[in-house]
Design a protein around this motif. Structure first.
Motif, PDB file in Angstrom:
ATOM      1  N   GLY A 128       5.220 -40.088   8.105  1.00 14.41           N
ATOM      2  CA  GLY A 128       6.633 -39.769   7.964  1.00 14.41           C
ATOM      3  C   GLY A 128       6.870 -38.289   7.804  1.00 14.41           C
ATOM      4  O   GLY A 128       6.069 -37.453   8.243  1.00 14.41           O
ATOM      5  N   HIS A 129       7.971 -37.953   7.132  1.00 13.62           N
ATOM      6  CA  HIS A 129       8.364 -36.561   6.983  1.00 13.62           C
ATOM      7  C   HIS A 129       7.356 -35.752   6.155  1.00 13.62           C
ATOM      8  O   HIS A 129       7.090 -34.590   6.458  1.00 13.62           O
ATOM      9  CB  HIS A 129       9.753 -36.489   6.334  1.00 13.62           C
ATOM     10  N   LEU A 130       6.812 -36.375   5.091  1.00 14.86           N
ATOM     11  CA  LEU A 130       5.903 -35.627   4.224  1.00 14.86           C
ATOM     12  C   LEU A 130       4.636 -35.227   4.963  1.00 14.86           C
ATOM     13  O   LEU A 130       4.150 -34.099   4.809  1.00 14.86           O
ATOM     14  CB  LEU A 130       5.557 -36.453   2.979  1.00 14.86           C
ATOM     15  N   LEU A 131       4.098 -36.126   5.772  1.00 14.71           N
ATOM     16  CA  LEU A 131       2.897 -35.785   6.540  1.00 14.71           C
ATOM     17  C   LEU A 131       3.174 -34.583   7.441  1.00 14.71           C
ATOM     18  O   LEU A 131       2.360 -33.655   7.526  1.00 14.71           O
ATOM     19  CB  LEU A 131       2.439 -36.979   7.373  1.00 14.71           C
ATOM     20  N   GLY A 132       4.323 -34.584   8.098  1.00 19.55           N
ATOM     21  CA  GLY A 132       4.680 -33.463   8.952  1.00 19.55           C
ATOM     22  C   GLY A 132       4.795 -32.168   8.169  1.00 19.55           C
ATOM     23  O   GLY A 132       4.354 -31.106   8.614  1.00 19.55           O
ATOM     24  N   ALA A 133       5.381 -32.262   6.956  1.00 21.13           N
ATOM     25  CA  ALA A 133       5.533 -31.070   6.125  1.00 21.13           C
ATOM     26  C   ALA A 133       4.179 -30.536   5.680  1.00 21.13           C
ATOM     27  O   ALA A 133       3.943 -29.321   5.667  1.00 21.13           O
ATOM     28  CB  ALA A 133       6.402 -31.389   4.913  1.00 21.13           C
ATOM     29  N   ILE A 134       3.261 -31.435   5.301  1.00 14.13           N
ATOM     30  CA  ILE A 134       1.918 -31.013   4.885  1.00 14.13           C
ATOM     31  C   ILE A 134       1.217 -30.272   6.016  1.00 14.13           C
ATOM     32  O   ILE A 134       0.527 -29.272   5.798  1.00 14.13           O
ATOM     33  CB  ILE A 134       1.090 -32.239   4.440  1.00 14.13           C
ATOM     34  N   GLU A 135       1.419 -30.734   7.229  1.00 17.41           N
ATOM     35  CA  GLU A 135       0.763 -30.096   8.373  1.00 17.41           C
ATOM     36  C   GLU A 135       1.389 -28.749   8.719  1.00 17.41           C
ATOM     37  O   GLU A 135       0.729 -27.887   9.298  1.00 17.41           O
ATOM     38  CB  GLU A 135       0.821 -31.037   9.582  1.00 17.41           C
ATOM     39  N   ARG A 136       2.667 -28.558   8.327  1.00 20.29           N
ATOM     40  CA  ARG A 136       3.343 -27.295   8.654  1.00 20.29           C
ATOM     41  C   ARG A 136       3.166 -26.208   7.601  1.00 20.29           C
ATOM     42  O   ARG A 136       3.293 -25.019   7.910  1.00 20.29           O
ATOM     43  CB  ARG A 136       4.843 -27.539   8.841  1.00 20.29           C
ATOM     44  N   VAL A 137       2.886 -26.578   6.355  1.00 21.22           N
ATOM     45  CA  VAL A 137       2.941 -25.583   5.276  1.00 21.22           C
ATOM     46  C   VAL A 137       1.948 -24.422   5.397  1.00 21.22           C
ATOM     47  O   VAL A 137       2.243 -23.331   4.890  1.00 21.22           O
ATOM     48  CB  VAL A 137       2.776 -26.255   3.883  1.00 21.22           C
ATOM     49  N   PRO A 138       0.784 -24.564   6.044  1.00 18.64           N
ATOM     50  CA  PRO A 138      -0.117 -23.395   6.102  1.00 18.64           C
ATOM     51  C   PRO A 138       0.519 -22.160   6.719  1.00 18.64           C
ATOM     52  O   PRO A 138       0.119 -21.041   6.412  1.00 18.64           O
ATOM     53  CB  PRO A 138      -1.288 -23.911   6.948  1.00 18.64           C
ATOM     54  N   GLY A 139       1.505 -22.324   7.565  1.00 18.09           N
ATOM     55  CA  GLY A 139       2.116 -21.168   8.211  1.00 18.09           C
ATOM     56  C   GLY A 139       3.409 -20.709   7.578  1.00 18.09           C
ATOM     57  O   GLY A 139       4.083 -19.824   8.115  1.00 18.09           O
ATOM     58  N   LEU A 140       3.764 -21.284   6.428  1.00 18.59           N
ATOM     59  CA  LEU A 140       5.042 -20.957   5.800  1.00 18.59           C
ATOM     60  C   LEU A 140       4.857 -20.074   4.565  1.00 18.59           C
ATOM     61  O   LEU A 140       3.831 -20.166   3.886  1.00 18.59           O
ATOM     62  CB  LEU A 140       5.759 -22.248   5.369  1.00 18.59           C
ATOM     63  N   PRO A 141       5.859 -19.238   4.254  1.00 25.43           N
ATOM     64  CA  PRO A 141       5.845 -18.546   2.962  1.00 25.43           C
ATOM     65  C   PRO A 141       5.875 -19.560   1.827  1.00 25.43           C
ATOM     66  O   PRO A 141       6.336 -20.701   2.008  1.00 25.43           O
ATOM     67  CB  PRO A 141       7.138 -17.722   2.992  1.00 25.43           C
TER      68      PRO A 141
END
Length: 338
Positions: A214-227
Motif C-alpha cells: 500500500g501507501h506505506l510501502l511506497g513511502a518507505i521505498e521513496r524516503v532514501p532520496g528525501l530530506p
C-alpha cells in the motif's frame, strides 16, 4: 515516586495509567506541561526526588541518552520505551554504581527480543529462527523519525553462526496467521537480532518486518532520496492513508526449530495487541515493575536481555499464544477456517 516523561502521548498515557492503577505515586511530564527534553536543567527539575524515571517521549534517538544521564545523576533508576544505543560515556555501568537503566523496553526492539528467549527453554539445541514483526497503525512524527534513524541493515541475516549482508530478499504475497491480508516481508538485521542469535547459539536466523502492499510501502521505498522532514511527513501521511476505515494492530511472530531430547521440534509464538502503543506500553510497564522490584541488575541494559521471558503472559493488553507448529501451517489452518 515515578516520573513519567511523554505522559500525554499514546505510550506514556498508558504507562502512567497502569502505574497509577497499581498504587504508585507518579509525576507526569510532557512538552505541554513545560518539560523541555532538550534542556538538562528543565529535565533535572522534573526528575528531582524520583525513584524511577520512565521515558516515553520521542524521538528516542534524540532524547534517550540525555534523559538517562539526567536521571542517573539525580540518583534515580531509568527505563526507556525506546533508545537502542547505550554508548555515551555517561551510560557506562561503572559511572552509575547502584543504579539501573533499561533501554528498548518496547515492542521492537523489546518484545521482539523476549519472544524467542521465551520459546528457547526445553530445546536441547536451537538451530534456526524466523521472525516477522509489523503493525497497521499511524506513524507519529517522532515515531517516523526514530524509524528513519534506525541502525538496521536491510537484507542481512544470520547464517552459519555469523552476520551476512544481502543474504535475504523481500517476500511478496506472504500469508501469516492473525493477519487479514497478505503482506510483503522486508528482511533486516539489527543489534537486538544479533544478541538473540548469540544468546541462543543460532545457526541461522532471519528477521522480517512486514507491510501491506500500500501507501506505506511506497513511502518507505521513496524516503532514501528525501530530506529528513519530507521523509517523516511522507511516512506519516502514507500510514494514515493505509489506516483509513481499518482497525489498528501490532503483531509479532517467532518460530524456533531445533531438537528436544534428540527429537526435531518446532515452536511458534504469536504476540498481538490492539496497537503499537499498547504493545510498547505493556513492555515498558513490565520493565518499570522489574526495576522497582530489584529484578534487574545495576548498570545499563537492553530490556530483552534482563526481563524474565517467563513473565510475558502477564503483559497487559498483549495476547501471546504458543504453538508446536510452524508459522506456515498455522497460516494455512486459519485460511482454511475462513
Amino acid at each position: 515516586m515515578i516520573a513519567v516523561l511523554g505522559a500525554s502521548g499514546a505510550v506514556g498515557s498508558r504507562v502512567l495509567a497502569a502505574l497509577r492503577s497499581r498504587g504508585f505515586e507518579t509525576r507526569a511530564g510532557s512538552r505541554t506541561s513545560g518539560v523541555d527534553l532538550r534542556d538538562e536543567r528543565s529535565l533535572a527539575g522534573f526528575v528531582d526526588g524520583a525513584r524511577l524515571v520512565v521515558n516515553c517521549a520521542g524521538p528516542s534517538h534524540d532524547t534517550a541518552e540525555r534523559v538517562m544521564a539526567v536521571a542517573l545523576r539525580a540518583g534515580a533508576d531509568h527505563v526507556d520505551a525506546g533508545g537502542d544505543r547505550t554508548r555515551s560515556p555517561s551510560s557506562r555501568p561503572r559511572d552509575v554504581p547502584g543504579r539501573t537503566a533499561v533501554f528498548s523496553a518496547g515492542a521492537s526492539p523489546g518484545l521482539s527480543g523476549l519472544l524467542p528467549r521465551s520459546l528457547a527453554p526445553g530445546f536441547t539445541e536451537v538451530a534456526t529462527l524466523v521472525s516477522y514483526s509489523g503493525v497497521l497503525d499511524r506513524f507519529t512524527p517522532a515515531g517516523a523519525e526514530d524509524f528513519l534513524s534506525g541502525t538496521t541493515e536491510a537484507g542481512a541475516a544470520w547464517r552459519d553462526g555469523e552476520r551476512v549482508s544481502r543474504a535475504v530478499s523481500r517476500v511478496s504475497g506472504l500469508t501469516l496467521p492473525r493477519l487479514p491480508r497478505s503482506v510483503i516481508a522486508l528482511p533486516f538485521l539489527d543489534e537486538e537480532n544479533v544478541s538473540v542469535a548469540l544468546d541462543l547459539s543460532l545457526v541461522d536466523g532471519t528477521w522480517f518486518t512486514f507491510v501491506e502492499d500500500g501507501h506505506l510501502l511506497g513511502a518507505i521505498e521513496r524516503v532514501p532520496g528525501l530530506p529528513a522532514s519530507a521523509a517523516v511527513r511522507s511516512l506519516c501521511d502514507a500510514a494514515a492513508l493505509d489506516m483509513a476505515g481499518r482497525d489498528t494492530h501490532a503483531t509479532l511472530l517467532v518460530q524456533l526449530t531445533g531438537t528436544m531430547d534428540g527429537v526435531e521440534a518446532i515452536r511458534t509464538a504469536i504476540a498481538r495487541a490492539g496497537s503499537a502503543a499498547e504493545m510498547t506500553a505493556a513492555v515498558t510497564v513490565a520493565a518499570a515493575l522489574a526495576v522497582l522490584a530489584g529484578r534487574c541488575p545495576e548498570g545499563v541494559h537492553q530490556a530483552a536481555q534482563v526481563l524474565d521471558p517467563a513473565e510475558l503472559s502477564e503483559l497487559d493488553g498483549v495476547d501471546i499464544v504458543i504453538e508446536d507448529r510452524p508459522i506456515e501451517e498455522l497460516a494455512l489452518v486459519e485460511e482454511g477456517t475462513l
